[in-house]
Design a protein around this motif. Structure first.
Motif, PDB file in Angstrom:
ATOM      1  N   GLY A 257       0.802  -1.218   0.000  1.00  0.00           N
ATOM      2  CA  GLY A 257       0.000   0.000   0.000  1.00  0.00           C
ATOM      3  C   GLY A 257       0.831   1.261   0.000  1.00  0.00           C
ATOM      4  N   MET A 258       1.962   1.256   0.716  1.00  0.00           N
ATOM      5  CA  MET A 258       2.757   2.475   0.848  1.00  0.00           C
ATOM      6  C   MET A 258       4.028   2.432  -0.014  1.00  0.00           C
ATOM      7  SD  MET A 258       0.767   4.230   2.751  1.00  0.00           S
ATOM      8  CE  MET A 258       1.740   5.637   3.273  1.00  0.00           C
ATOM      9  N   ALA A 259       4.973   1.544   0.301  1.00  0.00           N
ATOM     10  CA  ALA A 259       6.258   1.549  -0.398  1.00  0.00           C
ATOM     11  C   ALA A 259       6.105   1.300  -1.901  1.00  0.00           C
ATOM     12  CB  ALA A 259       7.183   0.513   0.228  1.00  0.00           C
ATOM     13  N   LEU A 260       5.550   0.133  -2.275  1.00  0.00           N
ATOM     14  CA  LEU A 260       5.396  -0.182  -3.700  1.00  0.00           C
ATOM     15  C   LEU A 260       4.374   0.737  -4.356  1.00  0.00           C
ATOM     16  CD1 LEU A 260       6.059  -1.920  -6.114  1.00  0.00           C
ATOM     17  CD2 LEU A 260       4.373  -3.596  -5.332  1.00  0.00           C
ATOM     18  N   GLY A 261       3.307   1.091  -3.634  1.00  0.00           N
ATOM     19  CA  GLY A 261       2.286   1.969  -4.199  1.00  0.00           C
ATOM     20  C   GLY A 261       2.847   3.307  -4.632  1.00  0.00           C
ATOM     21  N   TYR A 262       3.638   3.933  -3.769  1.00  0.00           N
ATOM     22  CA  TYR A 262       4.199   5.235  -4.121  1.00  0.00           C
ATOM     23  C   TYR A 262       5.269   5.124  -5.201  1.00  0.00           C
ATOM     24  CZ  TYR A 262       1.689   8.094  -0.764  1.00  0.00           C
ATOM     25  OH  TYR A 262       0.702   8.785  -0.122  1.00  0.00           O
ATOM     26  N   LEU A 263       6.040   4.035  -5.195  1.00  0.00           N
ATOM     27  CA  LEU A 263       7.007   3.828  -6.278  1.00  0.00           C
ATOM     28  C   LEU A 263       6.293   3.730  -7.621  1.00  0.00           C
ATOM     29  CD1 LEU A 263       9.550   1.273  -4.745  1.00  0.00           C
ATOM     30  CD2 LEU A 263       9.943   3.679  -5.276  1.00  0.00           C
ATOM     31  N   LEU A 264       5.206   2.964  -7.664  1.00  0.00           N
ATOM     32  CA  LEU A 264       4.422   2.852  -8.898  1.00  0.00           C
ATOM     33  C   LEU A 264       3.852   4.196  -9.312  1.00  0.00           C
ATOM     34  CD1 LEU A 264       2.432  -0.475  -8.394  1.00  0.00           C
ATOM     35  CD2 LEU A 264       4.055   0.006 -10.232  1.00  0.00           C
ATOM     36  N   TRP A 265       3.299   4.937  -8.338  1.00  0.00           N
ATOM     37  CA  TRP A 265       2.645   6.202  -8.645  1.00  0.00           C
ATOM     38  C   TRP A 265       3.605   7.178  -9.309  1.00  0.00           C
ATOM     39  CZ3 TRP A 265      -1.457   8.624  -9.875  1.00  0.00           C
ATOM     40  CH2 TRP A 265      -1.558  10.005  -9.748  1.00  0.00           C
ATOM     41  N   PHE A 266       4.815   7.322  -8.762  1.00  0.00           N
ATOM     42  CA  PHE A 266       5.748   8.297  -9.328  1.00  0.00           C
ATOM     43  C   PHE A 266       6.351   7.813 -10.640  1.00  0.00           C
ATOM     44  CE2 PHE A 266       5.614   9.716  -4.858  1.00  0.00           C
ATOM     45  CZ  PHE A 266       5.095  10.973  -5.120  1.00  0.00           C
ATOM     46  N   ASN A 267       6.430   6.509 -10.837  1.00  0.00           N
ATOM     47  CA  ASN A 267       6.809   5.996 -12.151  1.00  0.00           C
ATOM     48  C   ASN A 267       5.729   6.311 -13.181  1.00  0.00           C
ATOM     49  OD1 ASN A 267       9.350   4.383 -12.616  1.00  0.00           O
ATOM     50  ND2 ASN A 267       8.719   3.505 -10.661  1.00  0.00           N
ATOM     51  N   ILE A 268       4.460   6.171 -12.781  1.00  0.00           N
ATOM     52  CA  ILE A 268       3.341   6.445 -13.685  1.00  0.00           C
ATOM     53  C   ILE A 268       3.292   7.927 -14.039  1.00  0.00           C
ATOM     54  CG2 ILE A 268       0.808   6.548 -13.794  1.00  0.00           C
ATOM     55  CD1 ILE A 268       0.875   3.954 -12.010  1.00  0.00           C
ATOM     56  N   VAL A 269       3.438   8.790 -13.034  1.00  0.00           N
ATOM     57  CA  VAL A 269       3.385  10.237 -13.268  1.00  0.00           C
ATOM     58  C   VAL A 269       4.497  10.672 -14.221  1.00  0.00           C
ATOM     59  CG1 VAL A 269       3.709  12.477 -12.157  1.00  0.00           C
ATOM     60  CG2 VAL A 269       2.209  10.785 -11.119  1.00  0.00           C
ATOM     61  N   ALA A 270       5.662  10.013 -14.127  1.00  0.00           N
ATOM     62  CA  ALA A 270       6.776  10.352 -15.014  1.00  0.00           C
ATOM     63  C   ALA A 270       6.519   9.932 -16.458  1.00  0.00           C
ATOM     64  CB  ALA A 270       8.061   9.697 -14.508  1.00  0.00           C
ATOM     65  N   ARG A 271       5.641   8.953 -16.648  1.00  0.00           N
ATOM     66  CA  ARG A 271       5.401   8.395 -17.986  1.00  0.00           C
ATOM     67  C   ARG A 271       4.130   8.921 -18.645  1.00  0.00           C
ATOM     68  NH1 ARG A 271       7.160   2.618 -18.581  1.00  0.00           N
ATOM     69  NH2 ARG A 271       8.818   2.208 -17.101  1.00  0.00           N
ATOM     70  N   MET A 272       3.130   9.304 -17.846  1.00  0.00           N
ATOM     71  CA  MET A 272       1.814   9.649 -18.383  1.00  0.00           C
ATOM     72  C   MET A 272       1.431  11.062 -17.986  1.00  0.00           C
ATOM     73  SD  MET A 272      -0.295   6.142 -17.450  1.00  0.00           S
ATOM     74  CE  MET A 272      -1.614   6.376 -18.644  1.00  0.00           C
ATOM     75  N   PRO A 273       0.536  11.717 -18.762  1.00  0.00           N
ATOM     76  CA  PRO A 273       0.030  13.026 -18.350  1.00  0.00           C
ATOM     77  C   PRO A 273      -0.658  12.933 -16.993  1.00  0.00           C
ATOM     78  CG  PRO A 273      -0.592  12.548 -20.624  1.00  0.00           C
ATOM     79  CD  PRO A 273      -0.005  11.290 -20.059  1.00  0.00           C
ATOM     80  N   ALA A 274      -0.511  13.981 -16.182  1.00  0.00           N
ATOM     81  CA  ALA A 274      -1.048  13.965 -14.819  1.00  0.00           C
ATOM     82  C   ALA A 274      -2.556  13.720 -14.813  1.00  0.00           C
ATOM     83  CB  ALA A 274      -0.718  15.276 -14.114  1.00  0.00           C
ATOM     84  N   GLY A 275      -3.271  14.303 -15.785  1.00  0.00           N
ATOM     85  CA  GLY A 275      -4.722  14.135 -15.835  1.00  0.00           C
ATOM     86  C   GLY A 275      -5.118  12.690 -16.077  1.00  0.00           C
TER      87      GLY A 275
END
Length: 304
Positions: free
Chosen positions: A230-248
């Protein structure tokens, strides 16, 4: 060859977004189970600390500049960290002690509606038809959800969930208003660290150092899930996604989280949302879609 890589990356990003929705969605029932044996202060202290370490490690591995050199930026990051991470996470955890997980999840994800309203007031962003429709749908959804509770006395958990949504929205708009120029990963890491320090301060001030012995196996399993996934892997995934995709697009993808969270609460916790919960969720979900769709994400400010 050149065209295949972006297509492959886009498909990978979508898969990561689905995985994140599942991980964060299942984190809702995991937190509820963990709270049966661990206090909210202890849960957030260890969970936010794990997320902080994970995001700082990601920044270092990517060779990003994690130092915040501007005093102005530090002040804004501190305020955003208090709103977006510390107060939001702590209040939300206490909310789950006082209300059904599914109901808390529904109310918390009214956040996009409040952010639109706050952005209109604080940033002068115009309300187009899509976002105005979203606000009306969201107001209707909250009314349907909360009206049956008024006669019985509003549960504290419901009020805290609403406070969490408002705090999250305020922090989002504040961050936008501050126009931070630092490395986004550094901004996120320091906000998480502020949240972890606030939670740890609360833990030591109100409870003292926690004792983990004697916890039931299901509590340990839920706590482990919360920390690792929920926390460690979740946030790692989230910031990888934000770096690859538009924020919206990334934000739109997070609408999977309350769907999985509510289904998880039904299957794993045995909760049974009533008709007002389901209708309220449907309206708030549609409202969030209106706000987060590309036409609603674009910020239209008054021309000066």
């Amino acid at each position: 060859m050149n065209g295949a890589a972006p297509a492959g990356q886009h498909g990978q990003s979508k898969a990561m977004l689905v995985l994140l929705g599942i991980l964060w969605g299942l984190n809702w029932p995991a937190v509820k189970v963990a709270l049966s044996g661990v206090s909210p202060w202890a849960l957030r202290s260890i969970g936010l600390s794990a997320a902080t370490c994970a995001v700082f490690a990601l920044g270092l591995l990517r060779g990003r500049q994690l130092a915040i050199r501007s005093g102005r930026e530090r002040m804004h990051i501190a305020v955003a960290g208090l709103l977006n991470v510390a107060v939001f996470n702590i209040v939300l955890t206490f909310a789950q002690l006082g209300a059904a997980t599914s109901r808390v999840a529904i109310i918390t994800y009214s956040m996009p509606l409040w952010s639109v309203l706050f952005a209109r007031i604080a940033l002068g962003e115009r309300l187009d038809r899509l976002r105005a429709c979203g606000l009306l749908l969201g107001a209707g959804g909250l009314a349907v959800l909360l009206w049956p509770l008024l006669g019985k006395g509003m549960p504290q958990g419901v009020l805290l969930a609403l406070a969490a949504a408002l705090t999250w929205a305020a922090g989002t708009v504040y961050t936008k208003w501050a126009r931070l120029r630092s490395e986004p990963l550094a901004v996120a890491a320091w906000q998480l660290l502020i949240g972890a320090l606030v939670a740890l301060t609360g833990l030591l001030s109100f409870e003292g150092w926690p004792h983990w012995h004697g916890l039931a196996p299901q509590v340990l399993a839920a706590l482990g899930y919360h920390i690792l996934f929920g926390m460690a892997l979740g946030y790692l995934l989230w910031f990888n996604i934000v770096a690859r995709m538009p924020a919206g697009v990334a934000s739109l993808g997070t609408l999977l989280v309350p769907v999985v969270g509510i289904c998880g609460a039904v299957v794993l916790l045995g909760e049974r949302p009533d008709a007002s919960d389901l209708w309220g969720f449907a309206l708030i979900f549609c409202a969030a879609l209106c706000v987060l769709l590309p036409g609603g994400v674009a910020a239209r400010r008054h021309a000066h």
